[in-house]
Design a protein around this motif. Structure first.
Motif, PDB file in Angstrom:
ATOM      1  N   ASP A  15       0.686  -1.121   0.100  1.00  0.00           N
ATOM      2  CA  ASP A  15      -0.079   0.046   0.082  1.00  0.00           C
ATOM      3  C   ASP A  15       0.817   1.345   0.101  1.00  0.00           C
ATOM      4  O   ASP A  15       1.795   1.528   0.769  1.00  0.00           O
ATOM      5  CB  ASP A  15      -0.992   0.086   1.242  1.00  0.00           C
ATOM      6  CG  ASP A  15      -1.981  -1.136   1.021  1.00  0.00           C
ATOM      7  OD1 ASP A  15      -2.495  -1.447   0.053  1.00  0.00           O
ATOM      8  OD2 ASP A  15      -2.470  -1.363   2.357  1.00  0.00           O
ATOM      9  N   CYS A  16       0.132   2.178  -1.027  1.00  0.00           N
ATOM     10  CA  CYS A  16       0.736   3.806  -0.620  1.00  0.00           C
ATOM     11  C   CYS A  16      -0.026   4.314   0.105  1.00  0.00           C
ATOM     12  O   CYS A  16      -1.453   4.320   0.257  1.00  0.00           O
ATOM     13  CB  CYS A  16       1.029   4.246  -2.238  1.00  0.00           C
ATOM     14  SG  CYS A  16       2.267   3.525  -3.053  1.00  0.00           S
ATOM     15  N   VAL A  17       0.354   4.944   1.280  1.00  0.00           N
ATOM     16  CA  VAL A  17      -0.353   5.499   2.278  1.00  0.00           C
ATOM     17  C   VAL A  17       0.031   7.150   2.441  1.00  0.00           C
ATOM     18  O   VAL A  17       1.029   7.408   2.428  1.00  0.00           O
ATOM     19  CB  VAL A  17      -0.141   4.975   3.751  1.00  0.00           C
ATOM     20  CG1 VAL A  17      -0.813   5.673   4.974  1.00  0.00           C
ATOM     21  CG2 VAL A  17      -0.291   3.478   3.752  1.00  0.00           C
ATOM     22  N   ALA A  18      -1.146   7.819   2.253  1.00  0.00           N
ATOM     23  CA  ALA A  18      -0.885   9.259   2.271  1.00  0.00           C
ATOM     24  C   ALA A  18      -1.631   9.816   3.522  1.00  0.00           C
ATOM     25  O   ALA A  18      -2.786   9.310   3.958  1.00  0.00           O
ATOM     26  CB  ALA A  18      -1.811  10.061   1.173  1.00  0.00           C
TER      27      ALA A  18
ATOM     28  N   VAL B 292      -3.226   6.456  -4.167  1.00  0.00           N
ATOM     29  CA  VAL B 292      -2.936   5.717  -3.223  1.00  0.00           C
ATOM     30  C   VAL B 292      -4.049   4.790  -2.854  1.00  0.00           C
ATOM     31  O   VAL B 292      -5.190   4.672  -3.130  1.00  0.00           O
ATOM     32  CB  VAL B 292      -2.662   6.620  -1.811  1.00  0.00           C
ATOM     33  CG1 VAL B 292      -1.424   7.602  -2.112  1.00  0.00           C
ATOM     34  CG2 VAL B 292      -3.757   7.498  -1.591  1.00  0.00           C
ATOM     35  N   GLN B 293      -3.622   3.966  -1.924  1.00  0.00           N
ATOM     36  CA  GLN B 293      -4.550   2.885  -1.290  1.00  0.00           C
ATOM     37  C   GLN B 293      -5.179   3.142  -0.108  1.00  0.00           C
ATOM     38  O   GLN B 293      -6.228   2.484   0.422  1.00  0.00           O
ATOM     39  CB  GLN B 293      -3.657   1.364  -1.334  1.00  0.00           C
ATOM     40  CG  GLN B 293      -3.572   0.650  -2.653  1.00  0.00           C
ATOM     41  CD  GLN B 293      -2.529   1.608  -3.467  1.00  0.00           C
ATOM     42  OE1 GLN B 293      -1.252   1.616  -2.964  1.00  0.00           O
ATOM     43  NE2 GLN B 293      -2.581   1.810  -4.334  1.00  0.00           N
TER      44      GLN B 293
ATOM     45  N   GLY C 234     -10.090   0.808  -4.607  1.00  0.00           N
ATOM     46  CA  GLY C 234     -10.237   0.307  -3.537  1.00  0.00           C
ATOM     47  C   GLY C 234      -9.402   0.881  -2.396  1.00  0.00           C
ATOM     48  O   GLY C 234      -9.250   0.416  -1.517  1.00  0.00           O
ATOM     49  N   CYS C 235      -9.249   2.360  -2.495  1.00  0.00           N
ATOM     50  CA  CYS C 235      -8.786   3.004  -1.405  1.00  0.00           C
ATOM     51  C   CYS C 235      -9.720   3.170  -0.352  1.00  0.00           C
ATOM     52  O   CYS C 235     -10.671   3.305  -0.343  1.00  0.00           O
ATOM     53  CB  CYS C 235      -8.660   4.550  -2.082  1.00  0.00           C
ATOM     54  SG  CYS C 235      -7.729   5.543  -0.741  1.00  0.00           S
ATOM     55  N   ARG C 236      -8.771   3.037   1.051  1.00  0.00           N
ATOM     56  CA  ARG C 236      -9.409   3.073   2.161  1.00  0.00           C
ATOM     57  C   ARG C 236      -9.453   4.485   2.701  1.00  0.00           C
ATOM     58  O   ARG C 236      -7.848   4.841   2.851  1.00  0.00           O
ATOM     59  CB  ARG C 236      -9.077   2.278   3.279  1.00  0.00           C
ATOM     60  CG  ARG C 236      -9.638   0.861   3.107  1.00  0.00           C
ATOM     61  CD  ARG C 236      -8.730  -0.188   2.125  1.00  0.00           C
ATOM     62  NE  ARG C 236      -7.616  -0.368   2.745  1.00  0.00           N
ATOM     63  CZ  ARG C 236      -6.449  -0.923   2.160  1.00  0.00           C
ATOM     64  NH1 ARG C 236      -6.177  -0.778   0.761  1.00  0.00           N
ATOM     65  NH2 ARG C 236      -5.247  -1.206   2.961  1.00  0.00           N
TER      66      ARG C 236
END
Ligand code: ZN
Ligand code: ZN
Length: 355
Positions: free
Chosen positions: A173-176, A240-241, A263-265
């Motif tokens: 995951d890429c997290v922002a 980002v995911q 599908g990003c949370r």
């Protein structure tokens, strides 16, 4: 700052908020503890932005005036109610501010949506005082090597942990994180625990972004660049995911949806105000994001972050920029409100003499 010896009886110094705009340090009677409460001599209490919202009247829910503020604090047990088991005078504790009944449906589900909700520092007396009456089950013992400075920050650190945990972060995951305030910075530290592929911090204030420099792979200053474009460039055009939304503006909410990949949370922390945010439902069909709110720390998460501090994995004290005796607490509020002196977390020490 020199500690004053324990003073029994009345009165004590406390910061009282009588109504929005009417507050100050005053002499208040030392709290009388209930049979399931302990009296905690506060070592440090931290100032949070929601305290300022209580001073100004911006926070309107789950609040009671007049009240002694302070919901992020730690100290030493000096007295225990007669039905309290497991605590005795001298125990060092971090205090959890959210008081749950443990009996209702919300409590059963493990949320903070208790029908009989109360909160230290907002709805009953808090830690901006020499002493605070705390339900024994809201006290969590800390190891000797965890400092009171660290322990006083368990609640905001726990909020960051709660936000990161809610995202279910995986290694690809890429997290922002949007919003490098204390919770956003703690959320970034906590997100790292799940070893994401990439961490991106987005904000407007250089002096706050610099605190993420050691943790984030990419720093984006919205004032200097188009944040959505910068995120797309950093993620090979995919977005980002995970977005950890720790800012409270409408534009930040819009940005969260712009940078959300398939599908990003999107995890929304705290109380982002009452302004509605327009959402494009076409995007929901195409990219299927999930938007989830997180309302505070659960008791389990509070204990988990204490363990992580004890193990040396997390250290919230790195964000402490200022310390004041309780008698000068209003200077701390002024610094945070004026957004000057690069303040992030400010601690107050109720037992320190005026400097
Ligand atoms: Zn807080
Ligand atoms: Zn309940």
């Amino acid at each position: 700052m020199e500690k004053r010896p324990l003073k029994e009886g009345f009165p004590m110094k406390a910061f009282e908020i009588r109504s929005p705009g009417d507050y100050g340090v005053t002499e208040a009677p030392e709290p009388v503890i209930g049979e399931e409460e302990v009296l905690v001599q506060v070592a440090y209490a931290a100032i949070c932005h929601s305290d300022i919202d209580m001073l100004t009247g911006a926070r309107r829910h789950l609040i009671r005036y007049p009240n002694i503020g302070g919901h992020e604090f730690a100290g030493t047990v000096v007295r225990a109610g007669h039905r309290v088991k497991g605590f005795r005078p001298g125990d060092r504790v971090a205090c959890e501010c959210i008081i749950r009944c443990g009996q209702c449906t919300g409590c059963d589900l493990g949320w903070n949506d208790c029908e009989n909700y109360s909160e230290l520092g907002f709805m009953q007396g808090g830690g901006f005082a020499e002493y605070c009456a705390v339900p024994a089950r809201n006290c969590h013992r800390i190891a000797d090597h965890v400092s009171f400075e660290q322990a006083a920050l368990t609640e905001p650190l726990g909020n960051g942990f709660a936000v990161a945990e809610a995202a279910g972060i995986g290694p690809r995951d890429c997290v922002a994180v949007i919003g490098p305030g204390p919770i956003g910075l703690y959320a970034m530290q906590c997100a790292k625990l799940w070893h994401p592929h990439q961490l991106i911090m987005i904000g407007t204030r250089e002096e706050r972004l610099k605190y993420a420099a050691g943790t984030a792979d990419v720093l984006i200053n919205i004032r200097e660049q188009d944040a959505a474009k910068a995120v797309m460039a950093a993620t090979g055009g995919e977005g980002v995911q995970v977005v950890l939304m720790c800012a409270t503006t409408v534009s930040a909410c819009e940005l969260a949806l712009q940078i959300a990949g398939g599908g990003c949370r999107v995890i929304v922390e705290g109380l982002p105000g009452e302004t509605p945010v327009p959402v494009c439902f076409n995007d929901f069909v195409v990219r299927s994001p999930t938007i989830k709110g997180v309302a505070g720390v659960t008791a389990k998460q509070f204990r988990q972050v204490i363990t992580l501090m004890e193990n040396g994995v997390l250290d919230p004290a790195g964000l402490v920029t200022h310390r004041f005796p309780l008698t000068r607490i209003t200077e701390g509020f002024e610094i945070l409100q004026a957004r000057n002196q690069d303040a992030v977390k400010i601690l107050v020490d109720p037992s320190a003499q005026d400097a």
